[in-house]
Design a protein around this motif. Structure first.
Motif, short mmCIF file in Angstrom:
data_model
loop_
_atom_site.label_atom_id
_atom_site.label_comp_id
_atom_site.label_asym_id
_atom_site.label_seq_id
_atom_site.Cartn_x
_atom_site.Cartn_y
_atom_site.Cartn_z
N THR A 225 0.83 -1.21 0.00
CA THR A 225 0.00 0.00 0.00
C THR A 225 0.86 1.26 0.00
O THR A 225 0.59 2.23 -0.72
N ARG A 226 1.93 1.21 0.81
CA ARG A 226 2.83 2.36 0.84
C ARG A 226 3.49 2.59 -0.51
O ARG A 226 3.65 3.73 -0.96
N ARG A 227 3.87 1.49 -1.16
CA ARG A 227 4.50 1.60 -2.47
C ARG A 227 3.53 2.20 -3.50
O ARG A 227 3.90 3.07 -4.30
N ILE A 228 2.28 1.74 -3.48
CA ILE A 228 1.29 2.28 -4.42
C ILE A 228 1.07 3.76 -4.18
O ILE A 228 1.02 4.57 -5.12
N GLN A 229 0.95 4.14 -2.89
CA GLN A 229 0.73 5.55 -2.58
C GLN A 229 1.92 6.40 -3.01
O GLN A 229 1.77 7.53 -3.50
N GLN A 230 3.11 5.85 -2.86
CA GLN A 230 4.32 6.59 -3.27
C GLN A 230 4.33 6.81 -4.79
O GLN A 230 4.67 7.90 -5.26
N ILE A 231 3.96 5.79 -5.55
CA ILE A 231 3.94 5.93 -7.02
C ILE A 231 2.90 6.97 -7.44
O ILE A 231 3.15 7.82 -8.30
N LEU A 232 1.71 6.93 -6.82
CA LEU A 232 0.67 7.89 -7.19
C LEU A 232 1.07 9.32 -6.83
O LEU A 232 0.79 10.26 -7.59
N ASP A 233 1.73 9.49 -5.69
CA ASP A 233 2.20 10.83 -5.33
C ASP A 233 3.24 11.34 -6.31
O ASP A 233 3.28 12.53 -6.65
N GLN A 234 4.09 10.43 -6.77
CA GLN A 234 5.09 10.84 -7.76
C GLN A 234 4.41 11.27 -9.06
O GLN A 234 4.79 12.29 -9.66
N TYR A 235 3.41 10.54 -9.51
CA TYR A 235 2.71 10.92 -10.73
C TYR A 235 2.00 12.26 -10.57
O TYR A 235 1.91 13.04 -11.53
N ARG A 236 1.49 12.53 -9.39
CA ARG A 236 0.72 13.75 -9.19
C ARG A 236 1.61 14.96 -8.98
O ARG A 236 1.31 16.05 -9.47
N LYS A 237 2.72 14.79 -8.23
CA LYS A 237 3.55 15.94 -7.88
C LYS A 237 4.72 16.15 -8.83
O LYS A 237 5.12 17.28 -9.09
#
Length: 396
Positions: A225-237
């Motif tokens: 879950t942490r890995r998925i959230q990290q990837i999504l934050d990277q795509y957004r920011k």
């Protein structure tokens, strides 16, 4: 004795007599003009005495003839003036007639123009009324279609039954996983025999075997879950518009991240999400899901796209190429992305992939009004459901 006057001697007029005559009888201006008529004495020596006084008298009194000439000229001028006045009257009458005719022409032309404009306005009004009626009919049809779709959403799989099927399948997966964990733990237990009651040494509990189906619930897979959230934050920011293939290359807004997080964390990778209103926006959300799964599971993943027309599948292919930076060679029966028009062919392909230890991910286009229940057996599936509050912009 009678003598013939013609035979009588002619009087001789001397120069002195001529000078006295001129001094006593001066010439008037008119008479000066007639002066050449009086011949000098030297040249008229042969003139008789009886003819000379008559010529002199006529020369000295020329006024009646001049008066006649003046009266004639006055009469001629009067006639010319009368003629000019008559011409003036004729021209004035002609000008008035032309002005009247001009006014009539202007009135006729103005009437013609007004009539033409009136006809044009009437024709324009008729066309506008026809367009208005056509638009009203189209609006009524769209409203009836919207109401029908809302009624179908309340009674079909896209509504209540879909949520129920998701919950049943999730509970089933939970039970299967729990029983597998319980059986594995029971096999690891060392039960004491009746001969000895010594306490067996403690052995670390082995981790439960990984489930064949990918799960994304936060309580069970915190690291994932942490890995998925990290990837999504990277795509957004920090979007990378020139990254490697299979990585998202487009701007990722918070509304897109919300849809993806809902599918991963709340639905466990199995369920429907509300459509974004256009196919391009839905493709962007699906591209983010594909990119995350590709980073987590690598080449094991296969993405199966279901849409019921070649045009829509072509739009999915172009959109995925644009968002993920992949090429046309990545599409095909044995490639990373496979396109399907019918659910039956997709189900056969997904079952074969599962047997070959691949991880199929089924993505269903919004235009699929009915979903085959057999699609729910696969570990990961994502369906876009139309928003009942608004009409989709690409239903064609």
């Amino acid at each position: 004795m009678n003598s013939d006057p013609s035979q009588s001697p002619k009087p001789d007029i001397t120069p002195d007599v001529e000078e006295n005559f001129v001094e006593n009888f001066p010439l008037s201006p008119d008479e000066e003009k007639l002066e050449p008529l009086i011949l000098p004495a030297s040249e008229n020596k042969e003139t008789s005495a009886t003819e000379l006084p008559v010529e002199i008298a006529s020369t000295l009194n020329p006024q009646p003839q001049a008066t006649l000439n003046l009266e004639t000229q006055i009469q001629q001028l009067s006639q010319q003036v009368d003629s000019l006045q008559q011409q003036k009257k004729a021209l004035t009458a002609e000008i008035e007639a032309l002005e009247i005719r001009k006014a009539q022409k202007l009135v006729e032309q103005t009437q013609d123009i007004e009539q033409v404009l009136r006809q044009m306005v009437q024709e324009g009004l008729k066309e506008l009324q026809q367009q208005k009626q056509t638009l009203e009919m189209s609006v009524e049809q769209l409203e009836r279609r919207r109401d029908r779709i809302r009624e179908e959403m309340k009674t079909t799989f896209a509504g209540i039954s879909q949520d129920l099927a998701i919950r049943v399948q999730g509970f089933k997966d939970y039970l299967v996983g729990s029983l597998q964990d319980l059986a594995a733990a029971a096999e690891q237990l060392e039960l004491p025999t009746g001969e000895t009651w010594t306490t067996p040494p403690e052995t670390p509990t082995p981790p439960p075997p990984s489930s064949p189906n990918a799960q994304f619930a936060p309580q069970a897979f915190a690291e994932q879950t942490r890995r998925i959230q990290q990837i999504l934050d990277q795509y957004r920011k920090n979007p990378d518009y020139y990254g490697p293939p299979w990585q998202l290359r487009r701007t990722f807004e918070p509304i897109h991240a919300e849809r993806v997080q809902q599918w991963f964390f709340k639905q466990g990778g199995r369920g429907t999400i509300r459509s974004m209103g256009s196919r391009l926006q839905n493709i962007l959300v699906a591209s983010a899901v594909i990119s995350v799964l590709n980073q987590l599971h690598g080449d094991r993943t296969r993405f199966l796209i279901l849409a019921n027309s070649p045009e829509r599948l072509g739009e999915w292919r172009r959109g995925l190429q644009d968002c993920l930076g992949i090429s046309r060679g990545d599409f095909g029966p044995e490639k990373g992305v496979v396109l399907f028009e019918s659910p039956e062919a997709l189900i056969q392909k997904a079952e074969r992939l599962v047997e070959e230890q691949f991880l199929p991910i089924v993505i269903i286009d919004e235009t699929e009004e009915q979903i085959n229940l057999s699609l729910l057996q696969f570990p990961l599936w994502l369906a876009f459901a139309p928003d009942p509050q608004q009409m989709s912009s690409y239903l064609y």
